[in-house]
Design a protein around this motif. Sequence first.
Motif: not given
Length: 291
Positions: A207-233
């Motif tokens: 959730d990036i609606s708050d410019d000063t404090n982004h919040k994870v909606i789903n920890q497990e899903e966010a972690e998996q997608e972050f890993g995918d992003l790192l792998f792609s980088m």
Amino acid sequence: MQKTTSQTLLERVKDTQNEPTKAFQRLLFVMDDLRANCPWDKKQTLESLRYLTIEEVYELSDAILSKDNPNGMQEIKKELGDLMLHLVFYSKIASETEHFDITDVLNSVCEKLIHRHPHIYSDIIAETEAEVKLNWERIKLKEKGSSDSLGKKQKSLFEGVPKSMPALVKAVRIQEKARGVGFDWDKATDVWQKVQEEEKELFEHVDISDDTNHKVINQEEAEQEFGDLLFSMINYARFLGINPENALEKTNRKFISRFEFLETEAQKDGKKLEEMTLAEMETYWQRAKNI
């Protein structure tokens, strides 16, 4: 390119200068003495040496990264010696149970190198680094089609990737092995599009609606997608010819150096970090960037 035949290889072995041979034999004699007479060395096992060897590898890595410092190359020499000792130590222990000895180890690696360099020792042509790496992975894949030394059939391309290897380095090796069998992107622009796609998927779970404090909606899903992003980088870095491990370590060292400057200069000015504002710290940080 003129190939080196096994016959000329044997001739070169016979003509090898004696000094390296004498030095290596001296190490073997010292190892024999230590194993027979030193209480500590006598107690060591393959298992007890394992974590010490890992430490030695990291110390060698540190020396390489510091090679431009005064005595940097001498540190590399020292750490290589420590690592060489461990290799001889493992072989000595194995020889006591008649599993193998140092001669078996050396001959084994020589045979593997000759087999995996057919562009040097046979008629295969590989004129670029990329062709050599591709051929290397293909040969390894063929080897996996046969049983290993324990009679176990190797089933996967990735069986040779250590499970305990650091994740970033492991990602690089996984991608290299996949490339070796043709499973890879065609061009860097495709990889970058994948990076952007993975970034978008990550923020579907943040959730990036708050410019000063982004919040994870789903920890497990966010972690998996972050890993995918790192792998792609990491994939993108590979296409650019950048080693991501080296790149990240340079950034780590740069950050430490600048922060240490901040600490030192703030102390000179009689300031404590825990009492400073972020803006005050940023002033020192910008000064550090200009050094």
